[in-house]
Design a protein around this motif. Structure first.
Motif, PDB file in Angstrom:
ATOM      1  N   HIS A   1       0.830  -1.207   0.000  1.00  0.00           N
ATOM      2  CA  HIS A   1       0.000   0.000   0.000  1.00  0.00           C
ATOM      3  C   HIS A   1       0.870   1.265   0.000  1.00  0.00           C
ATOM      4  O   HIS A   1       0.532   2.260  -0.650  1.00  0.00           O
ATOM      5  N   LEU A   2       1.976   1.196   0.712  1.00  0.00           N
ATOM      6  CA  LEU A   2       2.837   2.373   0.845  1.00  0.00           C
ATOM      7  C   LEU A   2       3.450   2.782  -0.491  1.00  0.00           C
ATOM      8  O   LEU A   2       3.595   3.977  -0.776  1.00  0.00           O
ATOM      9  N   VAL A   3       3.812   1.833  -1.319  1.00  0.00           N
ATOM     10  CA  VAL A   3       4.479   2.155  -2.582  1.00  0.00           C
ATOM     11  C   VAL A   3       3.550   2.945  -3.505  1.00  0.00           C
ATOM     12  O   VAL A   3       4.000   3.821  -4.257  1.00  0.00           O
ATOM     13  N   VAL A   4       2.247   2.670  -3.434  1.00  0.00           N
ATOM     14  CA  VAL A   4       1.288   3.415  -4.259  1.00  0.00           C
ATOM     15  C   VAL A   4       1.307   4.897  -3.873  1.00  0.00           C
ATOM     16  O   VAL A   4       1.307   5.787  -4.733  1.00  0.00           O
ATOM     17  N   LEU A   5       1.347   5.138  -2.564  1.00  0.00           N
ATOM     18  CA  LEU A   5       1.408   6.520  -2.079  1.00  0.00           C
ATOM     19  C   LEU A   5       2.727   7.182  -2.485  1.00  0.00           C
ATOM     20  O   LEU A   5       2.741   8.341  -2.929  1.00  0.00           O
TER      21      LEU A   5
ATOM     22  N   HIS B   1       7.758  10.850   5.977  1.00  0.00           N
ATOM     23  CA  HIS B   1       7.116   9.837   6.814  1.00  0.00           C
ATOM     24  C   HIS B   1       7.172   8.441   6.195  1.00  0.00           C
ATOM     25  O   HIS B   1       7.191   7.439   6.927  1.00  0.00           O
ATOM     26  N   ALA B   2       7.224   8.371   4.864  1.00  0.00           N
ATOM     27  CA  ALA B   2       7.396   7.057   4.237  1.00  0.00           C
ATOM     28  C   ALA B   2       8.777   6.501   4.562  1.00  0.00           C
ATOM     29  O   ALA B   2       8.930   5.312   4.891  1.00  0.00           O
ATOM     30  N   ALA B   3       9.802   7.361   4.488  1.00  0.00           N
ATOM     31  CA  ALA B   3      11.168   6.925   4.829  1.00  0.00           C
ATOM     32  C   ALA B   3      11.240   6.506   6.295  1.00  0.00           C
ATOM     33  O   ALA B   3      11.870   5.489   6.638  1.00  0.00           O
ATOM     34  N   CYS B   4      10.602   7.274   7.173  1.00  0.00           N
ATOM     35  CA  CYS B   4      10.597   6.928   8.606  1.00  0.00           C
ATOM     36  C   CYS B   4       9.882   5.606   8.855  1.00  0.00           C
ATOM     37  O   CYS B   4      10.315   4.796   9.679  1.00  0.00           O
ATOM     38  N   THR B   5       8.783   5.390   8.146  1.00  0.00           N
ATOM     39  CA  THR B   5       8.025   4.148   8.305  1.00  0.00           C
ATOM     40  C   THR B   5       8.870   2.943   7.900  1.00  0.00           C
ATOM     41  O   THR B   5       8.924   1.928   8.610  1.00  0.00           O
ATOM     42  N   ILE B   6       9.544   3.054   6.755  1.00  0.00           N
ATOM     43  CA  ILE B   6      10.403   1.954   6.283  1.00  0.00           C
ATOM     44  C   ILE B   6      11.544   1.722   7.264  1.00  0.00           C
ATOM     45  O   ILE B   6      11.911   0.577   7.566  1.00  0.00           O
ATOM     46  N   GLN B   7      12.106   2.801   7.791  1.00  0.00           N
ATOM     47  CA  GLN B   7      13.183   2.658   8.775  1.00  0.00           C
ATOM     48  C   GLN B   7      12.663   1.981  10.045  1.00  0.00           C
ATOM     49  O   GLN B   7      13.363   1.155  10.649  1.00  0.00           O
TER      50      GLN B   7
ATOM     51  N   ASP C   1      13.097   0.847  -4.149  1.00  0.00           N
ATOM     52  CA  ASP C   1      13.447   1.583  -5.361  1.00  0.00           C
ATOM     53  C   ASP C   1      12.940   3.024  -5.292  1.00  0.00           C
ATOM     54  O   ASP C   1      13.617   3.952  -5.764  1.00  0.00           O
ATOM     55  N   GLU C   2      11.758   3.220  -4.690  1.00  0.00           N
ATOM     56  CA  GLU C   2      11.228   4.580  -4.546  1.00  0.00           C
ATOM     57  C   GLU C   2      12.100   5.409  -3.605  1.00  0.00           C
ATOM     58  O   GLU C   2      12.269   6.610  -3.808  1.00  0.00           O
ATOM     59  N   LEU C   3      12.671   4.756  -2.589  1.00  0.00           N
ATOM     60  CA  LEU C   3      13.597   5.457  -1.693  1.00  0.00           C
ATOM     61  C   LEU C   3      14.811   5.970  -2.466  1.00  0.00           C
ATOM     62  O   LEU C   3      15.229   7.122  -2.294  1.00  0.00           O
ATOM     63  N   LEU C   4      15.373   5.099  -3.302  1.00  0.00           N
ATOM     64  CA  LEU C   4      16.547   5.497  -4.084  1.00  0.00           C
ATOM     65  C   LEU C   4      16.193   6.623  -5.051  1.00  0.00           C
ATOM     66  O   LEU C   4      16.980   7.558  -5.245  1.00  0.00           O
ATOM     67  N   GLN C   5      14.985   6.541  -5.654  1.00  0.00           N
ATOM     68  CA  GLN C   5      14.555   7.601  -6.563  1.00  0.00           C
ATOM     69  C   GLN C   5      14.372   8.921  -5.821  1.00  0.00           C
ATOM     70  O   GLN C   5      14.679   9.997  -6.350  1.00  0.00           O
ATOM     71  N   ALA C   6      13.885   8.838  -4.585  1.00  0.00           N
ATOM     72  CA  ALA C   6      13.694  10.048  -3.780  1.00  0.00           C
ATOM     73  C   ALA C   6      15.028  10.722  -3.480  1.00  0.00           C
ATOM     74  O   ALA C   6      15.137  11.956  -3.475  1.00  0.00           O
ATOM     75  N   LEU C   7      16.068   9.910  -3.256  1.00  0.00           N
ATOM     76  CA  LEU C   7      17.394  10.463  -2.976  1.00  0.00           C
ATOM     77  C   LEU C   7      17.950  11.165  -4.211  1.00  0.00           C
ATOM     78  O   LEU C   7      18.642  12.182  -4.096  1.00  0.00           O
ATOM     79  N   LEU C   8      17.634  10.638  -5.380  1.00  0.00           N
ATOM     80  CA  LEU C   8      18.156  11.199  -6.632  1.00  0.00           C
ATOM     81  C   LEU C   8      17.301  12.348  -7.159  1.00  0.00           C
ATOM     82  O   LEU C   8      17.729  13.053  -8.074  1.00  0.00           O
ATOM     83  N   ASN C   9      16.112  12.525  -6.585  1.00  0.00           N
ATOM     84  CA  ASN C   9      15.187  13.544  -7.091  1.00  0.00           C
ATOM     85  C   ASN C   9      15.707  14.952  -6.771  1.00  0.00           C
ATOM     86  O   ASN C   9      15.817  15.317  -5.601  1.00  0.00           O
TER      87      ASN C   9
ATOM     88  N   PHE D   1      15.935  12.363   5.787  1.00  0.00           N
ATOM     89  CA  PHE D   1      15.240  11.179   6.296  1.00  0.00           C
ATOM     90  C   PHE D   1      15.427   9.975   5.373  1.00  0.00           C
ATOM     91  O   PHE D   1      15.526   8.841   5.844  1.00  0.00           O
ATOM     92  N   VAL D   2      15.493  10.237   4.067  1.00  0.00           N
ATOM     93  CA  VAL D   2      15.749   9.141   3.130  1.00  0.00           C
ATOM     94  C   VAL D   2      17.145   8.580   3.347  1.00  0.00           C
ATOM     95  O   VAL D   2      17.357   7.361   3.390  1.00  0.00           O
ATOM     96  N   ALA D   3      18.128   9.481   3.494  1.00  0.00           N
ATOM     97  CA  ALA D   3      19.509   9.053   3.719  1.00  0.00           C
ATOM     98  C   ALA D   3      19.643   8.302   5.044  1.00  0.00           C
ATOM     99  O   ALA D   3      20.379   7.315   5.148  1.00  0.00           O
ATOM    100  N   SER D   4      18.917   8.753   6.062  1.00  0.00           N
ATOM    101  CA  SER D   4      18.942   8.076   7.359  1.00  0.00           C
ATOM    102  C   SER D   4      18.388   6.660   7.238  1.00  0.00           C
ATOM    103  O   SER D   4      18.937   5.710   7.822  1.00  0.00           O
TER     104      SER D   4
END
Length: 579
Positions: A377-381, A394-400, A418-426, A436-439
Motif C-alpha cells: 500500500h505504501l508504494v502506491v502513495l 514519513h514514508a522513509a521513517c516508516t520503512i526505517q 526503489d522509490e527510496l533510491l529515486q527520492a534520494l536522486l530527485n 530522512f531518506v539518507a537516514s
C-alpha cells in the motif's frame, strides 16, 4: 401576597412612626436609595427587558445629528462615508438614550461592513462601545454582526479591537438570551483569538467558561462558532491549561458525535492541539475509559475529508504513548490506515502516513506478512506523491521503523526500496526529506543483503549523489548519513572504482569530517579512509594530499590527550593510596 400578620403590621407601624420623626432630608435619601436599588440590573431576571413607559426626549443636538445623518445616507456610501462629520454623527447617535437613534447608527455600521473595501479607521471603533452595550436587542444584533463582518474581511486590526476595550462588551454578549447575538459574539471571539496576545486577553477576561457553555448550545450556529473560538484559543499553551482545568475535555470529546461536520472538525482539531502536550494525555484518555480513541478511530472513516484527516492527526499526537499504540492495534487501526493511504484527498493521505509512521515505531508487532502488505500500500502513495515532502519524510521513517532483521529481505524486494533510491536522486527534494531518506538507507545498509543488492546495481548516479550529499557539511545530518552509506559500500571494488572518479570530492568531505568538532564525524572519516586505503590508488592519493597532514595532526592530539588522561589517572590513584 397574603395578609400581613399582626406582628409585621406592628413593626411596619413602628417604622412609619420612626420615619415621621426623621427630618424630610433623610426621608428623601431613603427614597433615592430604594429607587437606585430597584433600578439595578441585579433586581432584573436574566434576559428581562424593562418596557419603557416613555420615550426619552430627543435632545436638540441629537435631532440635528440625525437630520445630517439622514441627508448623508441619501448621498450613499461615497467618499464621505468615513468623514469627520460622519464620525461625529455616529458618536451622538450611538450614545443616545433613544433606541431608534442607536439603531440608525448600528444600521450604518452594518451597511458599511457589507460594502466597504478599505480598513475602518481606529477612531470609528469608539461608538461601538455604546452600541454593543445597548439595551436594545436589535442594536446588539446589528452592531455585533457588523463587527464580525469587519473582522472577517480584515478591515479591522484585531489587537486594536481589544486595546480600545471592546473585548469586555463582546464577552458580555456571550451571555445574551438571543441566539443571533450569541452567534455573532462567538464569531467575534473566534476571529480575535487568531492573535496570540488576544488569546491571553480572552483567557484573563474570563471568556473560557461562557464559550464552553455555548459549545453545548442547541443552536447549531452558536455551537459551531463557540467551538471555532475554542479551536483558535487552543493555539496558546497557557489557554490550553485553562481550558482543561475548566472542563473542556469532556465537552469537546462529546462534540465529536455531533451531526455537524464543522463542529466535529473544530472539536477534533481542538483536541489535537491539546494533545500536542503529553501532560494532558492522561486526562484525555480517562474520559469514558479511552472513549476518545474509539471516537477518533470511528471518525477516520468519515466521508468528510477534513474530519478524517484531523482524526488521524489527533490520534498521531496521542500515539506518542506506547500504551496508546497498543490499544489502537486492538482497534484494528492499521488496516484502516492502509486504506486511507490511497484516499482521494491529499490531506487524508498525508495524515494517514503520518499516523502510520508513528504506529510502526518500535517495538511495533510487525511480522513479515503484515510488513509486506503495508509496503504494498505504501508504494502506491510514494509513487503518487514523489515530490510531497510530508509523504517522503514519513514514508522513509516508516520503512526505517520496519527495518528489523526479519523484514529486511521483504523491504529490499519491494518497490518501496526503489522509490527510496529515486527520492534520494530527485533534484526537487529539499534538505529535510533527503535527510530522512539518507537516514533510512544508512539503517538498511547495516545489513549484508542491502549492501549486496546496492553493489550489484552499481548505480553510478547513486554513488555520485551520495558523494555530493556527503560534501554538504552545512547540512550536518544529511551529510553524515550519506557518508555512512558510502562507508558501508566502499569495501566493494565495484563501488571503489566509481569513487576513484570522484576522488577530489571524496577527499574534500573526508577532510571536513576530520576537522569536525563531533567525534562521530572524525571516526566515520577515519574508518572510511582505512577502507579506501586498501586500494593502492586511493592510498597513494591520500598520502599526497592534505589528508595525511590532518591525520597526523589528529593522531598527535589524540596522543596528547591520552598522555593527559594517564597523568590524571595516576594522580588520582596516588591520592587514593595515601588515604
Amino acid at each position: 401576597m397574603g395578609l400581613l400578620c399582626q406582628r409585621c403590621l406592628e413593626l411596619l407601624q413602628d417604622i412609619v412612626s420612626f420615619a415621621k420623626r426623621l427630618s424630610s432630608r433623610i426621608v428623601e435619601q431613603i427614597k433615592e436609595c430604594i429607587m437606585l436599588v430597584r433600578e439595578c440590573c441585579c433586581m432584573k431576571p436574566k434576559g428581562f427587558k424593562v418596557r419603557q413607559l416613555y420615550e426619552p426626549v430627543i435632545q436638540n443636538h441629537e435631532k440635528q445629528a440625525a437630520q445630517e445623518f439622514l441627508n448623508h445616507m441619501e448621498t450613499g456610501l461615497g467618499e464621505r462615508q468615513l468623514s469627520k462629520e460622519t464620525l461625529d454623527a455616529l458618536r451622538i447617535l450611538a450614545f443616545s438614550e433613544n433606541a431608534d437613534l442607536q439603531q440608525s447608527a448600528a444600521l450604518y455600521y452594518l451597511h458599511m461592513s457589507q460594502h466597504m473595501t478599505a480598513k475602518l479607521p481606529p477612531e470609528f471603533l469608539e461608538p461601538y462601545q455604546a452600541l454593543l452595550q445597548s439595551s436594545d436587542l436589535e442594536v446588539q444584533q446589528m452592531s455585533s454582526l457588523s463587527l464580525v463582518n469587519f473582522l472577517l474581511e480584515g478591515y479591522l486590526n484585531k489587537e486594536l479591537v481589544v486595546q480600545v476595550g471592546l473585548l469586555e462588551p463582546v464577552l458580555e454578549l456571550l451571555e445574551s438570551g438571543d441566539s443571533a447575538v450569541q452567534c455573532n459574539s462567538c464569531a467575534c471571539i473566534m476571529m480575535l483569538a487568531v492573535s496570540e496576545s488576544n488569546r491571553e486577553a480572552i483567557g484573563t477576561a474570563g471568556g473560557i467558561r461562557p464559550l464552553l457553555t455555548l459549545a453545548k448550545s442547541y443552536d447549531p450556529r452558536v455551537q459551531q462558532n463557540a467551538v471555532g473560538a475554542i479551536l483558535n484559543l487552543t493555539r496558546s499553551e497557557n489557554i490550553k491549561n485553562i481550558l482543561c482545568s475548566q472542563g473542556a475535555l469532556p465537552v469537546l470529546t462529546l462534540l465529536l458525535q455531533s451531526a455537524d461536520s464543522d463542529i466535529q472538525f473544530y472539536s477534533c482539531a481542538s483536541l489535537s492541539n491539546i494533545a500536542t502536550n503529553t501532560d494532558h494525555h492522561k486526562d484525555m484518555l480517562e474520559i469514558g475509559d479511552k472513549f476518545l480513541l474509539r471516537m477518533l478511530v470511528s471518525l477516520m472513516s468519515s466521508s468528510v475529508q477534513k474530519v478524517s484527516s484531523q482524526a488521524c492527526l489527533c490520534l498521531n499526537n496521542l500515539a506518542s504513548n506506547a500504551e496508546v499504540r497498543d490499544h489502537l492495534q486492538t482497534l484494528d487501526v492499521i488496516p484502516l490506515l492502509l486504506s486511507l493511504l490511497i484516499a482521494n484527498s491529499k490531506d487524508v493521505r498525508q495524515a494517514s502516513i503520518t499516523l502510520l509512521c508513528t504506529m510502526t515505531h518500535p517495538p511495533a508487532n510487525m511480522d513479515a506478512v503484515l510488513c509486506k502488505e503495508l509496503l504494498t500500500h505504501l508504494v502506491v502513495l510514494m509513487q503518487t506523491e514523489r515530490t510531497n515532502p510530508v509523504v517522503v519524510v514519513h514514508a522513509a521513517c516508516t520503512i526505517q521503523n520496519l527495518s528489523q532483521s526479519e523484514n529486511i529481505e521483504v523491504i529490499i524486494q519491494s518497490q518501496c526500496f526503489d522509490e527510496l533510491l529515486q527520492a534520494l536522486l530527485n533534484p526537487n527534494n529539499e534538505e529535510e526529506p533527503l535527510q530522512f531518506v539518507a537516514s533510512c538507507l544508512a539503517e538498511l545498509t547495516k545489513y549484508d543483503i542491502t549492501r549486496e543488492y546496492l553493489i550489484q546495481r552499481k548505480d553510478k548516479g547513486l554513488i555520485r549523489c551520495l558523494v555530493k550529499l556527503a560534501g554538504q557539511v552545512e547540512h550536518k545530518e544529511l551529510s553524515f548519513h550519506a557518508a555512512f552509506v558510502i562507508k558501508q559500500l566502499s569495501h566493494s571494488e565495484k563501488i571503489s572504482s566509481e569513487l576513484k572518479l570522484l576522488i577530489k570530492d571524496v577527499q574534500h568531505y573526508l577532510m571536513c569530517f576530520l576537522g569536525h568538532p563531533e567525534l562521530r564525524f572524525q571516526q566515520l572519516s577515519i574508518s572510511t579512509l582505512c577502507t579506501l586505503s586498501e586500494d593502492p590508488e586511493f592510498s597513494k592519493a591520500i598520502s599526497q594530499s592534505r589528508l595525511k597532514e590532518q591525520l597526523e595532526q589528529l593522531r598527535q592530539q589524540t596522543e596528547d590527550t591520552q598522555a593527559l588522561l594517564r597523568l590524571a589517572i595516576s594522580q588520582t590513584e596516588s591520592v587514593d593510596s595515601t588515604e
